[in-house]
Scaffold this active site. Structure first.
Site, PDB file in Angstrom:
ATOM      1  N   THR A   1       4.014   1.454  -0.956  1.00 28.47           N
ATOM      2  CA  THR A   1       4.716   1.457  -2.239  1.00 28.47           C
ATOM      3  C   THR A   1       3.816   2.009  -3.338  1.00 28.47           C
ATOM      4  O   THR A   1       4.247   2.804  -4.181  1.00 28.47           O
ATOM      5  CB  THR A   1       5.170   0.031  -2.588  1.00 28.47           C
ATOM      6  OG1 THR A   1       5.946  -0.485  -1.500  1.00 28.47           O
ATOM      7  CG2 THR A   1       6.002   0.010  -3.847  1.00 28.47           C
TER       8      THR A   1
ATOM      9  N   ARG B   1       2.143   8.250   7.000  1.00 23.64           N
ATOM     10  CA  ARG B   1       2.428   8.228   8.436  1.00 23.64           C
ATOM     11  C   ARG B   1       3.917   7.944   8.674  1.00 23.64           C
ATOM     12  O   ARG B   1       4.600   7.378   7.832  1.00 23.64           O
ATOM     13  CB  ARG B   1       1.588   7.157   9.134  1.00 23.64           C
ATOM     14  CG  ARG B   1       0.107   7.454   9.157  1.00 23.64           C
ATOM     15  CD  ARG B   1      -0.689   6.240   9.615  1.00 23.64           C
ATOM     16  NE  ARG B   1      -0.501   5.127   8.692  1.00 23.64           N
ATOM     17  CZ  ARG B   1      -0.619   3.854   9.023  1.00 23.64           C
ATOM     18  NH1 ARG B   1      -0.906   3.522  10.269  1.00 23.64           N
ATOM     19  NH2 ARG B   1      -0.453   2.907   8.127  1.00 23.64           N
TER      20      ARG B   1
ATOM     21  N   TRP C   1       7.020  -0.770  -8.446  1.00 20.48           N
ATOM     22  CA  TRP C   1       8.169  -1.256  -7.679  1.00 20.48           C
ATOM     23  C   TRP C   1       9.407  -1.283  -8.566  1.00 20.48           C
ATOM     24  O   TRP C   1      10.471  -0.811  -8.191  1.00 20.48           O
ATOM     25  CB  TRP C   1       7.899  -2.660  -7.103  1.00 20.48           C
ATOM     26  CG  TRP C   1       9.005  -3.092  -6.180  1.00 20.48           C
ATOM     27  CD1 TRP C   1       9.077  -2.923  -4.833  1.00 20.48           C
ATOM     28  CD2 TRP C   1      10.220  -3.761  -6.563  1.00 20.48           C
ATOM     29  NE1 TRP C   1      10.259  -3.429  -4.348  1.00 20.48           N
ATOM     30  CE2 TRP C   1      10.976  -3.944  -5.390  1.00 20.48           C
ATOM     31  CE3 TRP C   1      10.736  -4.206  -7.778  1.00 20.48           C
ATOM     32  CZ2 TRP C   1      12.229  -4.563  -5.386  1.00 20.48           C
ATOM     33  CZ3 TRP C   1      11.993  -4.816  -7.796  1.00 20.48           C
ATOM     34  CH2 TRP C   1      12.720  -5.000  -6.596  1.00 20.48           C
TER      35      TRP C   1
ATOM     36  N   LYS D   1       0.831  -1.212   0.000  1.00 22.50           N
ATOM     37  CA  LYS D   1       0.000   0.000   0.000  1.00 22.50           C
ATOM     38  C   LYS D   1       0.865   1.261   0.000  1.00 22.50           C
ATOM     39  O   LYS D   1       0.606   2.197  -0.770  1.00 22.50           O
ATOM     40  CB  LYS D   1      -0.932  -0.026   1.216  1.00 22.50           C
ATOM     41  CG  LYS D   1      -1.964   1.111   1.230  1.00 22.50           C
ATOM     42  CD  LYS D   1      -3.017   0.892   2.267  1.00 22.50           C
ATOM     43  CE  LYS D   1      -2.525   1.023   3.694  1.00 22.50           C
ATOM     44  NZ  LYS D   1      -1.929  -0.167   4.282  1.00 22.50           N
TER      45      LYS D   1
ATOM     46  N   PHE E   1       3.479  -8.681  -9.195  1.00 23.56           N
ATOM     47  CA  PHE E   1       4.720  -9.358  -8.843  1.00 23.56           C
ATOM     48  C   PHE E   1       5.174 -10.199 -10.035  1.00 23.56           C
ATOM     49  O   PHE E   1       4.366 -10.612 -10.879  1.00 23.56           O
ATOM     50  CB  PHE E   1       4.514 -10.248  -7.619  1.00 23.56           C
ATOM     51  CG  PHE E   1       4.475  -9.501  -6.314  1.00 23.56           C
ATOM     52  CD1 PHE E   1       5.383  -9.803  -5.296  1.00 23.56           C
ATOM     53  CD2 PHE E   1       3.538  -8.509  -6.082  1.00 23.56           C
ATOM     54  CE1 PHE E   1       5.353  -9.118  -4.093  1.00 23.56           C
ATOM     55  CE2 PHE E   1       3.501  -7.826  -4.875  1.00 23.56           C
ATOM     56  CZ  PHE E   1       4.424  -8.132  -3.878  1.00 23.56           C
TER      57      PHE E   1
ATOM     58  N   ALA F   1      -3.607   1.599  12.488  1.00 22.21           N
ATOM     59  CA  ALA F   1      -5.027   1.526  12.144  1.00 22.21           C
ATOM     60  C   ALA F   1      -5.726   0.345  12.801  1.00 22.21           C
ATOM     61  O   ALA F   1      -6.952   0.323  12.865  1.00 22.21           O
ATOM     62  CB  ALA F   1      -5.211   1.449  10.637  1.00 22.21           C
TER      63      ALA F   1
ATOM     64  N   PHE G   1      -3.522  -0.404   7.045  1.00 25.09           N
ATOM     65  CA  PHE G   1      -4.106  -1.738   6.918  1.00 25.09           C
ATOM     66  C   PHE G   1      -5.232  -1.757   5.864  1.00 25.09           C
ATOM     67  O   PHE G   1      -5.218  -0.976   4.928  1.00 25.09           O
ATOM     68  CB  PHE G   1      -4.551  -2.274   8.274  1.00 25.09           C
ATOM     69  CG  PHE G   1      -3.399  -2.528   9.210  1.00 25.09           C
ATOM     70  CD1 PHE G   1      -2.357  -3.361   8.830  1.00 25.09           C
ATOM     71  CD2 PHE G   1      -3.335  -1.946  10.459  1.00 25.09           C
ATOM     72  CE1 PHE G   1      -1.286  -3.603   9.679  1.00 25.09           C
ATOM     73  CE2 PHE G   1      -2.261  -2.178  11.317  1.00 25.09           C
ATOM     74  CZ  PHE G   1      -1.233  -3.008  10.924  1.00 25.09           C
TER      75      PHE G   1
ATOM     76  N   LYS H   1       7.929  -5.928  10.655  1.00 31.58           N
ATOM     77  CA  LYS H   1       7.900  -5.261   9.361  1.00 31.58           C
ATOM     78  C   LYS H   1       9.288  -4.911   8.835  1.00 31.58           C
ATOM     79  O   LYS H   1       9.562  -5.023   7.649  1.00 31.58           O
ATOM     80  CB  LYS H   1       7.041  -3.995   9.465  1.00 31.58           C
ATOM     81  CG  LYS H   1       6.503  -3.507   8.131  1.00 31.58           C
ATOM     82  CD  LYS H   1       5.407  -2.476   8.372  1.00 31.58           C
ATOM     83  CE  LYS H   1       4.717  -2.105   7.066  1.00 31.58           C
ATOM     84  NZ  LYS H   1       3.643  -1.132   7.276  1.00 31.58           N
TER      85      LYS H   1
END
Length: 579
Positions: A97, A118, A433, A95, A405, A297, A325, A129
């Site tokens: 990215t 954030r 990406w 998200k 991907f 969140a 999230f 993470k």
């Protein structure tokens, strides 16, 4: 993690290829290879800001002067785009990215765009993470500084929160002039770290000189009401007022005891003065990114600061912001809490999905995600369909962004496209990406088209006048697919007490697992007919919402068996490795 294959090609990709020899380059390697501009140059070129508008924190990050922020309070605002996602899985959705890539993509098609994110918390950075600044060519930088201490905002929030804790216990020690009932103190301490051993403690042991013994505990800083207040305040005056409104517990006669009663609000505001100023950094393509505030969140309201979003919207034609999230958490709170309090209104929404995550929702284990399985994608599509329906209920123009991907097959992508066609929502496959803004051009064009009409007024799920318990039920049944909620009589009485104190019109902030629509993190896809168990409620009077803690969710997380911290070290050049 296997990364997306490039389809579009951005000018910088040749200089910074996504592969080194026979392996993909890590996010950290890509970020370090990208030259950054002085932040004053980014601010001037992309936002029209002067050196006097900024308070530099080194070469590549700065805060905006609060006087300049105040000058922009009534300026015309550009369009606002909300990025949200399907229910997260260990496979990753990307998200952040996608938010960064979309911002770069909008700039690539000639829009003056900024992103609002954030700030990362040290808890997940050292826990599961390992970092939260995007990935590949769609990152914000400097990556190590943003992920670690940044400009000190989190430390200021932690200090302000714990100053109130210290002043509360000091009042108890010196005769308890406010007649506080130590059994009804609700204000915990905080630390910006995952430390399960601090969830429940006893403070004040060791004799009279050490204070008054009482039960206490720690939450993580991102769950602090002070963090929420920082993110929802419109200025320093509003900040101090909200801090004073914090309720820390009850007196023996039952009346609420506020931070203002203890005399803590002024000193807390002093600690937070500099933290109130929005932070400015850049993407790897030198586009502006505001990163300010960081409530989770799943246990908090999940949005960056109102000040940063308003400021970006006054300076940019398009502001792209994310909510934490899945859409059942971050997007719902963005609309019911942040938008209702601030008057901000998104012009459109982007729902991020991946083939890998949909396969996990379809019952495939993480170890088998590399095996092509369009049927599993279709099975997991129930999760995507519910999120689409939920966002449509709010009345927002919507596009689904498939963060592609390299292992995704054409048959699997076609399955996602069929799901979106059935739901009546457009799908755009994005390769940001690997290719940065060039890989998000099609997504940017789709978003630009969605935002050309009048800004829609969100259709909220509940009226402010609805009782608090019914607001919780409205979200559970309306978004989660629940048959109802289970609220124990003691908790229901607390909600009724909040209403009797005049807080019945506040929105609710539901704290539950991020891994499922239900309170059971193992229930993937789109479970229906479950009951949402509400085990605790907390009144955040200063922030302006009521927290409903559901299921087994913890407001102080723990570390995993193999924390990301174990991979981190300083290399011979003194740089941080291991993000």
């Amino acid at each position: 993690m296997t990364r997306p294959t490039a389809v579009h090609h951005h000018a910088d990709v040749a200089a910074h290829p996504a592969r080194v020899a026979d392996r993909p380059r890590s996010d950290l390697e890509i970020a370090r290879a990208a030259p950054l501009k002085p932040i004053t140059e980014v601010a001037a070129d992309r936002l029209g800001l002067t050196v006097e508008d900024l308070i530099p924190y080194g070469r590549h990050k700065a805060k905006l002067d609060l006087d300049r922020v105040a000058d922009l309070a009534d300026a015309p605002r550009g369009r606002l785009v909300l990025v949200t996602a399907i229910t997260p899985t260990p496979a990753g959705e990307g998200k952040t990215t996608t938010t960064v890539g979309l911002g770069d993509g909008l700039n690539a098609i000639g829009k003056r765009a900024a992103v609002c994110l954030r700030e990362p918390s040290l808890g997940p950075c050292f826990g599961m993470k390992g970092g939260a600044t995007g990935g590949g060519r769609a990152q914000v930088a400097p990556i190590d500084e943003i992920n670690l201490h940044f400009t000190g905002d989190f430390h200021a929030v932690t200090s302000a929160h714990n100053l109130l804790s210290a002043l509360l216990d000091n009042s108890l020690h010196w005769g308890n002039p406010l007649d506080i009932d130590t059994r009804r103190v609700t204000w915990k301490r905080v630390a910006d770290m995952n430390d399960r051993a601090l969830r429940h403690i006893v403070a004040g042991l060791g004799g009279p000189a050490q204070g008054v013994p009482r039960e206490d505990g720690f939450d993580i800083t991102v769950a602090s009401e002070v963090m929420a207040i920082l993110c929802l305040s419109t200025g320093l005056d509003d900040l101090q007022r909200r801090l004073g409104d914090i309720i820390v517990g009850r007196a023996r006669d039952g009346r609420p005891v506020r931070a203002r009663d203890i005399g803590a609000d002024g000193a807390m505001a002093c600690l937070l003065r500099d933290a109130m100023a929005p932070n400015l950094v850049q993407s790897l393509e030198h586009n502006p990114a505001f990163i300010h505030g960081g409530p989770f969140a799943n246990i908090a309201h999940g949005c960056n600061s109102v000040l940063a979003t308003r400021t970006a919207s006054a300076l940019a034609d398009v502001t792209v912001t994310e909510a934490g999230f899945g859409a059942d958490l971050g997007a719902e709170k963005f609309l019911h809490i942040k938008c209702r309090q601030s008057g901000l209104r998104p012009d459109a929404a982007v729902l991020v999905a991946t083939v890998r995550a949909l396969k996990m929702h379809g019952g495939i284990g993480k170890d088998a995600l590399g095996i092509p399985d369009p049927q599993a994608v279709r099975a997991g599509g129930a999760n995507l369909a519910r999120h689409v329906a939920n966002m449509q209920r709010f009345g927002l123009p919507l596009v689904v962004a498939l963060n592609r991907f390299s292992g995704d097959t054409e048959a699997e992508v076609a399955a996602v496209r069929a799901l979106c066609d059935a739901a009546g929502v457009p799908l755009v496959v994005a390769d940001h990406w690997a290719s940065g803004g060039g890989g998000a051009v099609e997504l940017a064009e789709a978003v630009d088209a969605l935002t050309q009409g009048p800004t829609p007024e969100p259709r909220f799920l509940y009226e402010e006048s609805l009782p608090l318990a019914e607001k919780i039920e409205a979200v559970a049944t309306g978004l989660y697919g629940a048959a109802g909620v289970v609220i124990e009589p003691k908790v229901l009485r607390q909600l009724q007490e909040f209403e009797a104190l005049g807080y019945g019109r506040l929105p609710v902030c539901i704290a539950k697992t991020q891994y499922s629509f239900s309170a059971d993190p193992s229930a993937k896809g789109a479970p229906e007919g479950h009951l949402l168990p509400v085990r605790e409620v907390r009144l955040a009077a200063g922030a302006g919402f009521v927290v409903a803690v559901c299921g087994d969710i913890m407001t102080m997380p723990g570390l995993p068996r193999q924390p990301a911290a174990l991979r981190m070290h300083l290399n011979t050049a003194g740089h941080v490795d291991g993000f």
